[in-house]
Design an enzyme around this catalytic site. Structure first.
Site, mmCIF file in Angstrom:
data_model
loop_
_atom_site.group_PDB
_atom_site.id
_atom_site.type_symbol
_atom_site.label_atom_id
_atom_site.label_comp_id
_atom_site.label_asym_id
_atom_site.label_seq_id
_atom_site.Cartn_x
_atom_site.Cartn_y
_atom_site.Cartn_z
ATOM 1 N N GLY A 28 5.080 -33.385 -6.913
ATOM 2 C CA GLY A 28 3.964 -32.559 -6.475
ATOM 3 C C GLY A 28 2.745 -32.832 -7.329
ATOM 4 N N CYS A 29 1.571 -32.604 -6.777
ATOM 5 C CA CYS A 29 0.352 -32.953 -7.514
ATOM 6 C C CYS A 29 0.067 -31.975 -8.647
ATOM 7 C CB CYS A 29 -0.834 -33.046 -6.564
ATOM 8 S SG CYS A 29 -1.023 -31.649 -5.463
#
Lengths: 333, 333, 333, 333
Positions: C147-148
């Site tokens: 995930g960012c």
């Protein structure tokens, strides 16, 4: 490996130029000068990993390079001596200012209200637009890099002139530019609070300093209104022309066919238009058109480019490639 | 205290209208409808402290109000019955759509490609532009609120037509609008990632739905190119006209003198232009002009307004004030 | 030349992935699927010259490729069968969703409030963070792309955990993300009028779906507040930690020394911080830190990345390179 | 009708102040000074219809006014003599700088590294925060207008201190400010090209000049990180506190009950947060909170204000109203 020097490395165009040159496979930077940042490295000024040292103009070793770029502010008094010195030393020059773009010293004086500072250089300079003057650029000692606004008018209009499609030679060019066109100098015009979330016109009519280039290269009579966009990069121009009655989209595409082998020009299908984001951060010049009333010859053209690349530093690299006999698109794809 | 009802309170124009009405000293809101938000309060939809309850169309009590605003999306099939029902109940109507702006059903059909849905209403409707039709608006049963783009052309051009200054009746209108002009509906066109840091033209030429209003009110032939700015509010139009040879700035100011008592119109000194931030969040309509070549009659006009206020909801309140016999600027200063 | 397939090519991450893959020197695209754009080409959807055709999921020829990317929206029911089918066909998979990022099905169920849809796949999946799991990624059949938001916390915190520098294991992560993090789906949250010229917090506290990854990879207890910036690309996180009393900047730099050979990680000198523009459009992950009160062990870390590149599609290409035995940075410099 | 004078009318805070004062029903502007714009009118500097003439400091007629505002840049050497002269003439003073905000000259010297320039004035000054010091402001000769950042921390924290809810007195304040907080002076920090489409932290830790106010007014120990948003107006702060274990949302609302009659403070229901657009262009201070782990006393507070209104010029008018015995909200609704 050719070697080049940059005078004026800390403005936006100088910075963009260096970003292109450090990635260029066949060119090396010999020196980069910066009045206010001598002794620093480019990475001290810009958020970048490019580690080019900055030197004073006096420390620049002309003998070490084959070609120089002069990226100084318009009207810098140092420019003429720098160019003369480089030419006398047998070096080739690409100048970013608007000093050498008009061929005719009288035209310059009439438009600027003062004599040209070096008419003998003027007559030797080539206007640095590869799509129109590729052969002359190859041989030129001094190239005047094009203005960003003028390009958005010249490239769409010149083929229509060549194809003899005009009746009314007065053309309206309504241009909208991002803020980087105003450079990195501090002014209220580029203050966030004065630019953000607004939009305005300036220098409306026939007073902009770039009008001369447009008229010289197209032979048309231009009404030009520049506007300032709350965007960083890019210029989009909406151009209103009156062509010969009955001029069809096919005839216009036929005229634009002169660009069919150009590496950086895209002509869209009729009725399609470029947006700024299509050209930002690229060398692409994109244009589209829409006939409005064919029987009256009315047509609207929309053109777009990135003012720092095809409109300035990338254009200069394209010229450099031609001058040095390198593949024209090297370092630009 | 007059009472009004709003159909369609949760679009941008409905919301702006309610913000104006809750502060209006002489008007109260009787009801506000919202298809998708029945049972909620306006403050649930918009970040505001305005606590207006939202009801279904069927719950709206027409008898409770003197005048209604219809702020529904263009082409809503419910519109015609709503307007008819209100008129039959003796209520006055201000409609925000473009359904009743053209006087002539044939003109409507020719421009839209389909018959007008209620030609009998069309002929009774008054175009809601106080500067041109103040007397008629006072008496009108049905007012067609003006489009935001058309205003930027009609107000600067109409006085020049009145003063008989035109030779070439073809006029170029290059308009740039903020994103709120596209409304609050979700579309890629208003997605941040598709709008931010870019700029584009759309509906270029003679195809925009608002062209009819411009031509009806001015009698001119308009070439119109709208563009989308990465800005929230405001429209700025750059207008290119060819007037009688020798038309002086003084003659133009003389023509604009018809606006000298208008509360919301400012004509700037020659060579000065409005910026979007001068008009955002205000009812001000500002215009400036610059002669380009006086001998050829060429002139450039720049006009600006806030599309949600003078271009929509504020304009509707100005009309309402006239219709209700209230001071014209009440609630708008 | 390896061949890959993309499921879900028309979201922002799918589009960024394709932009990287078409320039990749050692990989070819076998197919790209798009539910709503079957029969079109990628250039019909995005302003690009990339001319990849889009096919329906059923038309995708799994046999033609070595590895697939699944870039589908979170919680798409099709995902599990697609992944199972690809694995059974002997293909390797990089998944962009958050379905396979937690190792433990119980942890997943506790955090999400529902059982994991395919626990047998979960235990086989490798968390796709090359800096921590390079060896496992090389051999993995199924990689869960990171995930960012989590990356901006995991990469700065993990080395400090390894160096055993923590006393208080509760860490505050205050993150600010550009709008592209919310994807290309239409929602009021990404409407220009709701995002532009504003700033807000959301999912404050311990409720964000990405918290699990951060805690799994660092073993710390995270308080996390995401915010939405009026910017298109990039995430910047400000992280507040309490380390062992007396922890010096040198000790912190020593801990970060584990990253010294990482191609995409830059640790700035003490007291220097990244800005979003330093990382936008790049694979660079940059972090800087500032001791606040050394005796109390208080320190502030600022980290930044481009959420679409190092935070999503570029990261996936880095994993792909490892899985295919290609130079790790191929196509990413 | 009270009369007031403004020293320093052409910065952003001076301009906002004048915009408020010209609409104020019970106050008139006696004079407005501007170093660089003497002889001009305010409308020459700002896009406004406000036609206030600008005079030199020497031309300002102190006898003509009851109260003066000093809106000069921080550290202007002229400030102390101006304030002394006004006080000696029996006039009351509201100063916008951070010169008189700390009560204790030793505290000032320790934090600034130099002695206070006028300690005798310091002890007489009242910190201009009506919600905490309303009675003292009414009587004050010299009011130190509050800093914009400090307010976002003091107002949410002070009630919790009063209610004795803290265990850990160290509080983390992560603030995000629009560009107008940096004033109208030209600097690269406010250049569009350096601010637009990016985000950054600065003065991280315990070094910001505004830390002293926060600690003086709350008695807490503050870790403060300011950030620069690509937005024009507004500050949003995310605040992380550790309260007594088991502190419930009800107990927190009970503490905030001290603000129940405040005209400009809104406390949102638990779990709701302000956005910048809720407060821009208003005097509203809005705060919301979310318990994170009640057993551990962890809570996150988000506060927001318009830095030019409640954070600067509107706050000064609120103080002026109190000092002049006018209704506290006059000219501010």
């Amino acid at each position: 490996m050719a070697r080049v020097g940059i005078y004026g490395a800390t403005g936006y165009t100088g910075y963009e130029l260096i970003k292109l040159l450090v990635r260029h496979p066949q060119v090396e930077i010999g020196f980069a000068t910066a009045r206010s940042a001598v002794g620093k490295r480019l990475s001290d000024i810009f958020p970048t990993l490019i580690d080019t040292p900055l030197v004073a103009v006096e420390e620049a070793n002309l003998q070490d390079v084959d070609l120089i770029f002069t990226c100084l502010p318009h009207n810098t008094p140092d420019l003429i001596p720098l160019v003369q010195q480089a030419l006398e030393a047998g070096k080739r020059v690409i100048d970013f200012s608007d000093t050498f773009r008009l061929h005719d010293a009288d035209d310059y004086e009439r438009r600027r209200g003062k004599p040209h500072p070096a008419p003998e250089l003027l007559s030797a300079a080539v206007y640095g637009l590869p799509e129109l003057h590729r052969t002359a650029i190859r041989e030129a000692r001094l190239v005047a890099n094009t203005g960003c606004y003028p390009l958005t008018a010249i490239l769409p209009l010149w083929p229509l002139v060549q194809a003899d499609l005009f009746t009314d030679r007065t053309v309206i060019v309504d241009s909208k530019s991002g803020v980087s066109g105003a450079g990195r100098s501090l002014s209220l015009k580029t203050h966030f609070g004065e630019t953000h979330e607004t939009f305005s016109a300036y220098n409306v009519g026939r007073v902009h300093r770039h009008l001369g280039e447009m008229e010289q290269e197209t032979g048309l009579h231009i009404i030009f209104s520049p506007h300032l966009l709350p965007v960083y990069r890019g210029i989009l121009s909406t151009i209103y022309v009156t062509l010969k009655p009955g001029t069809s989209p096919e005839m216009v595409h036929e005229a634009y066919n002169v660009f069919r082998d150009e590496p950086f020009i895209t002509v869209l299908p009729t009725g399609h238009f470029p947006e700024l984001r299509h050209v930002q951060q690229t060398m692409d010049f994109i244009l589209g058109f829409q006939p409005v009333e064919i029987e009256a010859g009315r047509m609207i053209i929309v053109s777009a480019l990135d003012n720092l690349l095809k409109g300035a530093s990338g254009q200069a690299v394209q010229c450099m490639n031609l001058m040095l006999g390198i593949e024209e698109t090297a370092g630009l794809k």
